[in-house]
Design a protein around this motif. Structure first.
Motif, mmCIF file in Angstrom:
data_model
loop_
_atom_site.group_PDB
_atom_site.id
_atom_site.type_symbol
_atom_site.label_atom_id
_atom_site.label_comp_id
_atom_site.label_asym_id
_atom_site.label_seq_id
_atom_site.Cartn_x
_atom_site.Cartn_y
_atom_site.Cartn_z
ATOM 1 N N MET A 1 0.825 -1.195 0.000
ATOM 2 C CA MET A 1 0.000 0.000 0.000
ATOM 3 C C MET A 1 0.858 1.243 0.000
ATOM 4 O O MET A 1 0.352 2.290 0.040
ATOM 5 C CB MET A 1 -0.864 0.032 1.248
ATOM 6 N N LYS A 2 2.085 1.280 -0.142
ATOM 7 C CA LYS A 2 2.966 2.380 0.235
ATOM 8 C C LYS A 2 2.581 3.686 -0.459
ATOM 9 O O LYS A 2 3.194 4.109 -1.424
ATOM 10 C CB LYS A 2 4.407 1.992 -0.022
ATOM 11 N N ARG A 3 1.509 4.255 0.037
ATOM 12 C CA ARG A 3 0.982 5.525 -0.453
ATOM 13 C C ARG A 3 0.254 6.180 0.710
ATOM 14 O O ARG A 3 0.116 5.586 1.771
ATOM 15 C CB ARG A 3 0.019 5.298 -1.620
ATOM 16 N N PHE A 4 -0.205 7.411 0.538
ATOM 17 C CA PHE A 4 -0.927 8.073 1.624
ATOM 18 C C PHE A 4 -2.286 7.409 1.823
ATOM 19 O O PHE A 4 -3.090 7.330 0.889
ATOM 20 C CB PHE A 4 -1.106 9.557 1.315
ATOM 21 N N PHE A 5 -2.510 6.910 3.043
ATOM 22 C CA PHE A 5 -3.804 6.303 3.343
ATOM 23 C C PHE A 5 -4.603 7.130 4.351
ATOM 24 O O PHE A 5 -5.777 6.876 4.584
ATOM 25 C CB PHE A 5 -3.621 4.878 3.890
ATOM 26 N N LYS A 6 -3.965 8.146 4.906
ATOM 27 C CA LYS A 6 -4.623 8.950 5.935
ATOM 28 C C LYS A 6 -4.056 10.356 5.910
ATOM 29 O O LYS A 6 -2.858 10.553 5.691
ATOM 30 C CB LYS A 6 -4.381 8.313 7.316
ATOM 31 N N LEU A 7 -4.929 11.341 6.130
ATOM 32 C CA LEU A 7 -4.514 12.723 6.325
ATOM 33 C C LEU A 7 -4.986 13.184 7.689
ATOM 34 O O LEU A 7 -6.091 12.854 8.122
ATOM 35 C CB LEU A 7 -5.112 13.645 5.259
ATOM 36 N N GLN A 8 -4.149 13.967 8.339
ATOM 37 C CA GLN A 8 -4.498 14.515 9.647
ATOM 38 C C GLN A 8 -4.162 15.998 9.651
ATOM 39 O O GLN A 8 -3.050 16.390 9.309
ATOM 40 C CB GLN A 8 -3.701 13.802 10.742
ATOM 41 N N LEU A 9 -5.149 16.798 10.018
ATOM 42 C CA LEU A 9 -4.910 18.229 10.153
ATOM 43 C C LEU A 9 -4.484 18.508 11.584
ATOM 44 O O LEU A 9 -5.226 18.226 12.535
ATOM 45 C CB LEU A 9 -6.177 19.019 9.815
ATOM 46 N N ARG A 10 -3.309 19.078 11.735
ATOM 47 C CA ARG A 10 -2.798 19.461 13.049
ATOM 48 C C ARG A 10 -2.877 20.982 13.111
ATOM 49 O O ARG A 10 -2.203 21.681 12.357
ATOM 50 C CB ARG A 10 -1.360 18.952 13.204
ATOM 51 N N THR A 11 -3.700 21.480 14.014
ATOM 52 C CA THR A 11 -4.068 22.889 13.944
ATOM 53 C C THR A 11 -4.119 23.538 15.318
ATOM 54 O O THR A 11 -4.105 22.858 16.350
ATOM 55 C CB THR A 11 -5.430 23.031 13.231
ATOM 56 N N THR A 12 -4.209 24.845 15.312
ATOM 57 C CA THR A 12 -4.230 25.607 16.564
ATOM 58 C C THR A 12 -5.639 25.841 17.091
ATOM 59 O O THR A 12 -5.793 26.338 18.200
ATOM 60 C CB THR A 12 -3.540 26.965 16.348
ATOM 61 N N ASN A 13 -6.660 25.505 16.313
ATOM 62 C CA ASN A 13 -8.045 25.700 16.756
ATOM 63 C C ASN A 13 -8.898 24.611 16.121
ATOM 64 O O ASN A 13 -9.398 24.772 15.009
ATOM 65 C CB ASN A 13 -8.547 27.088 16.373
ATOM 66 N N VAL A 14 -9.072 23.501 16.835
ATOM 67 C CA VAL A 14 -9.767 22.340 16.268
ATOM 68 C C VAL A 14 -11.220 22.637 15.932
ATOM 69 O O VAL A 14 -11.678 22.343 14.816
ATOM 70 C CB VAL A 14 -9.643 21.131 17.213
ATOM 71 N N PRO A 15 -12.027 23.213 16.844
ATOM 72 C CA PRO A 15 -13.433 23.465 16.487
ATOM 73 C C PRO A 15 -13.590 24.400 15.289
ATOM 74 O O PRO A 15 -14.429 24.165 14.415
ATOM 75 C CB PRO A 15 -14.017 24.078 17.764
ATOM 76 N N ALA A 16 -12.780 25.451 15.238
ATOM 77 C CA ALA A 16 -12.878 26.393 14.128
ATOM 78 C C ALA A 16 -12.466 25.725 12.823
ATOM 79 O O ALA A 16 -13.094 25.940 11.769
ATOM 80 C CB ALA A 16 -12.012 27.617 14.391
ATOM 81 N N ALA A 17 -11.423 24.915 12.857
ATOM 82 C CA ALA A 17 -10.974 24.224 11.646
ATOM 83 C C ALA A 17 -12.030 23.244 11.165
ATOM 84 O O ALA A 17 -12.303 23.145 9.954
ATOM 85 C CB ALA A 17 -9.653 23.506 11.911
ATOM 86 N N ARG A 18 -12.657 22.509 12.072
ATOM 87 C CA ARG A 18 -13.688 21.550 11.671
ATOM 88 C C ARG A 18 -14.869 22.273 11.033
ATOM 89 O O ARG A 18 -15.408 21.832 10.001
ATOM 90 C CB ARG A 18 -14.141 20.725 12.873
ATOM 91 N N ALA A 19 -15.258 23.396 11.594
ATOM 92 C CA ALA A 19 -16.363 24.169 11.020
ATOM 93 C C ALA A 19 -15.994 24.700 9.638
ATOM 94 O O ALA A 19 -16.815 24.687 8.709
ATOM 95 C CB ALA A 19 -16.737 25.313 11.955
#
Length: 233
Positions: A1-19
């Motif tokens: 599978m050696k490819r991107f299987f998941k992305l994760q946003l690492r952020t300073t404001n989780v609720p605002a980023a999700r919205a």
């Protein structure tokens, strides 16, 4: 599978980023993997960012192989909730990514990624590292003028191009990073969503194949790109 299987946003404001991403991409993005930017990353000066996870069979071996080619491990390898392991690396060209135990089954990435673009220093060494260790293959090479020379790559030789590697040396103000292109049905209204939320939009730009893209930063300054396929117009 050696490819991107998941992305994760690492952020300073989780609720605002999700919205923000739910407004941009719809309810399908509401379950995106969004977590606080780790304190150690903030201490290193890292901005909010999308982190791509490449699936591998042996995380320790992948780390040793990449470090042997000039990468740097960022923090210790640690277990995941599903019994696997994960490590975060800075590749030889300066971009950050993760290697993790490949899951038995994968879900489609949300938001949907249609192109993986690596901006790198030491571009030949960096591209060779990914190809040698993950089995990726270099394909077409395209000179896009002010956008730089793009060396495309495929996950496997029998698949179409999945992304490109671009030398940051000739691009003023661009740092080494992975830039993920997210599919949108219509680029213009999507750009307006970004602007109204306080994000940054550069573009639109039309690619040789007719696709239109815009490079963006979300309100917490995580970089991403929007891509409208010419086939949808």
């Amino acid at each position: 599978m050696k490819r991107f299987f998941k992305l994760q946003l690492r952020t300073t404001n989780v609720p605002a980023a999700r919205a923000f991403y739910t407004a941009l991409f719809g309810e399908g993005a509401a379950n995106a993997d969004i977590v606080p930017l780790p304190e150690q990353a903030i201490a290193r000066g890292a901005p909010a960012h999308w982190l791509g996870y490449v699936g591998v069979e042996d995380v320790d071996e992948a780390v040793r192989s990449f470090v042997g080619r000039g990468a740097t491990q960022l923090g210790p390898t640690h277990p995941t909730n599903d019994g696997g392991r994960v490590a975060i690396l800075r590749d030889p060209g300066g971009a950050t990514f993760a290697v993790a135990t490949a899951p038995a089954t994968t879900r489609a990435l949300q938001p949907e990624v249609v192109w993986q673009q690596l901006y790198a220093a030491n571009v030949q060494q960096t591209a060779a590292s990914y190809c040698d260790l993950f089995g990726w293959r270099l394909s077409d090479r395209r000179d896009l003028g002010a956008l730089g020379v793009h060396q495309e790559f495929t996950w496997r030789s029998d698949e179409p191009s999945a992304g490109s590697v671009v030398d940051v040396a000739g691009l003023k103000g661009v740092h080494s990073h992975w830039l993920f292109h997210f599919r949108v049905a219509a680029l213009d209204p999507a750009m307006e969503v970004v602007r109204k939320a306080g994000g940054v939009v550069i573009g639109p730009m039309e690619l040789p194949n007719g696709d239109r893209i815009a490079v963006c930063e979300d309100p917490q300054r995580a970089a991403f790109a929007l891509r409208e396929s010419s086939h949808g117009r």
